[in-house]
Scaffold this motif. Structure first.
Motif, PDB file in Angstrom:
ATOM      1  N   GLY A  13       4.054 -14.070   3.567  1.00  0.00           N
ATOM      2  CA  GLY A  13       5.505 -14.105   3.779  1.00  0.00           C
ATOM      3  C   GLY A  13       6.104 -15.453   3.431  1.00  0.00           C
ATOM      4  N   MET A  14       5.439 -16.546   3.846  1.00  0.00           N
ATOM      5  CA  MET A  14       5.931 -17.883   3.521  1.00  0.00           C
ATOM      6  C   MET A  14       5.890 -18.136   2.022  1.00  0.00           C
ATOM      7  N   LEU A  15       4.833 -17.649   1.368  1.00  0.00           N
ATOM      8  CA  LEU A  15       4.712 -17.847  -0.079  1.00  0.00           C
ATOM      9  C   LEU A  15       5.840 -17.150  -0.832  1.00  0.00           C
ATOM     10  N   TYR A  31       3.470  -5.014  -0.608  1.00  0.00           N
ATOM     11  CA  TYR A  31       3.823  -3.991   0.380  1.00  0.00           C
ATOM     12  C   TYR A  31       3.239  -2.621   0.042  1.00  0.00           C
ATOM     13  N   LEU A  32       3.060  -2.329  -1.235  1.00  0.00           N
ATOM     14  CA  LEU A  32       2.584  -1.007  -1.649  1.00  0.00           C
ATOM     15  C   LEU A  32       1.248  -0.612  -1.011  1.00  0.00           C
ATOM     16  N   PRO A  33       0.259  -1.516  -0.906  1.00  0.00           N
ATOM     17  CA  PRO A  33      -1.008  -1.087  -0.273  1.00  0.00           C
ATOM     18  C   PRO A  33      -0.838  -0.549   1.135  1.00  0.00           C
ATOM     19  N   TYR A  34       0.153  -1.045   1.862  1.00  0.00           N
ATOM     20  CA  TYR A  34       0.382  -0.561   3.221  1.00  0.00           C
ATOM     21  C   TYR A  34       0.793   0.907   3.233  1.00  0.00           C
ATOM     22  N   GLY A  88      -4.010  -4.105   3.511  1.00  0.00           N
ATOM     23  CA  GLY A  88      -2.784  -3.407   3.868  1.00  0.00           C
ATOM     24  C   GLY A  88      -1.911  -4.197   4.813  1.00  0.00           C
ATOM     25  N   VAL A  89      -1.679  -5.468   4.505  1.00  0.00           N
ATOM     26  CA  VAL A  89      -0.941  -6.338   5.419  1.00  0.00           C
ATOM     27  C   VAL A  89       0.554  -6.382   5.091  1.00  0.00           C
ATOM     28  N   GLY A  90       1.008  -5.447   4.271  1.00  0.00           N
ATOM     29  CA  GLY A  90       2.398  -5.464   3.836  1.00  0.00           C
ATOM     30  C   GLY A  90       3.403  -5.308   4.958  1.00  0.00           C
ATOM     31  N   ASP A  91       3.032  -4.590   6.027  1.00  0.00           N
ATOM     32  CA  ASP A  91       3.972  -4.423   7.137  1.00  0.00           C
ATOM     33  C   ASP A  91       4.266  -5.752   7.817  1.00  0.00           C
ATOM     34  N   LEU A  92       3.224  -6.545   8.068  1.00  0.00           N
ATOM     35  CA  LEU A  92       3.439  -7.857   8.691  1.00  0.00           C
ATOM     36  C   LEU A  92       4.151  -8.809   7.741  1.00  0.00           C
ATOM     37  N   MET A  93       3.866  -8.699   6.448  1.00  0.00           N
ATOM     38  CA  MET A  93       4.523  -9.567   5.476  1.00  0.00           C
ATOM     39  C   MET A  93       6.032  -9.389   5.524  1.00  0.00           C
TER      40      MET A  93
END
Length: 229
Positions: A13-15, A31-34, A88-93
């Motif tokens: 997210g910071m990046l 986000y797509l992998p999530y 699958g970390v897209g939700d947290l991102m």
């Protein structure tokens, strides 16, 4: 798994918030992998991490690194599941991106005028502003992992070569119980062994553990915020 997902999601997210162009593209890519169905994503990872024919081990062998057994090795099955969770970390991102964009820019400018470097700005400006979001991510992550079922049992089935179909039973936890989780125990006791009383007890214990961990995390955050004040 929870801590790495939080750290990785915050880092991504910071990046992305620092990127000047192509933000929409990178946000979509991460986000797509999530959105991938858990079963399909687990089967794909089991193929990629196959000890004998998977491209990951082939690449590691080409550069002279050890080739783990991943889902077929009790020592590597949990790290493999953790890699799947981080993929699958897209939700947290997305959550962290929204919270980072809400941090007042004036605070960054004031800290920079006071001579604060990047680490100091992160420690004294970013973290205090997004601490409620971090706590939300940790608490919901703990609750989700307490209910961890689909990925672990699908990875175990694929790695063991057991495609138990209708009318067949599969003892979860392969290999050597390393992927065994409490929700799998509830299913095994209740729907495979028909021991409904024991399954209800395990489900109740799972609920109590989730509430206890959540309470401890909330108390620690309250104490941390009080000490900062």
């Amino acid at each position: 798994m929870v801590s790495l997902r939080v750290v990785f999601g915050l880092g991504i997210g910071m990046l992305i918030t620092k990127i000047k162009s192509g933000v929409g593209f990178f946000r979509t890519v991460f986000y797509l992998p999530y959105l991938a169905p858990p079963v399909a994503a687990t089967v794909a990872f089991a193929f990629l991490l196959n000890p004998g024919t998977g491209p990951v081990n082939h690449f590691l062998g080409e550069i002279g690194l050890p080739q783990p057994g991943w889902f077929a090795d009790p020592q590597w099955s949990k790290p493999a599941l953790t890699l799947l969770a981080m993929w699958g970390v897209g939700d947290l991102m997305v959550i962290f991106m929204a919270s980072l964009l809400d941090v007042p820019k004036e605070q960054y400018e004031a800290a920079e005028l006071d001579g604060a470097g990047p680490f100091q700005r992160f420690r004294y400006v970013t973290l205090p502003n997004i601490s409620p979001i971090i706590m939300f991510a940790v608490v919901t992550g703990v609750i989700q992992t307490m209910q961890y079922y689909t990925q672990a049992i699908v990875a175990a089935k694929v790695a063991s070569g057991n495609s138990a179909g209708s009318g067949q039973q599969f003892e979860p936890g392969y290999p050597n119980g390393s992927t065994w989780t409490l929700p799998q125990m509830v299913y095994n006791l209740g729907f495979q062994r028909f021991n409904y009383g024991a399954a209800c007890v395990v489900a109740l214990v799972l609920f109590v553990i989730s509430m206890a961990v959540t309470s401890v995390l909330m108390r620690r955050r309250s104490g941390f915020m009080a000490s900062d004040d």
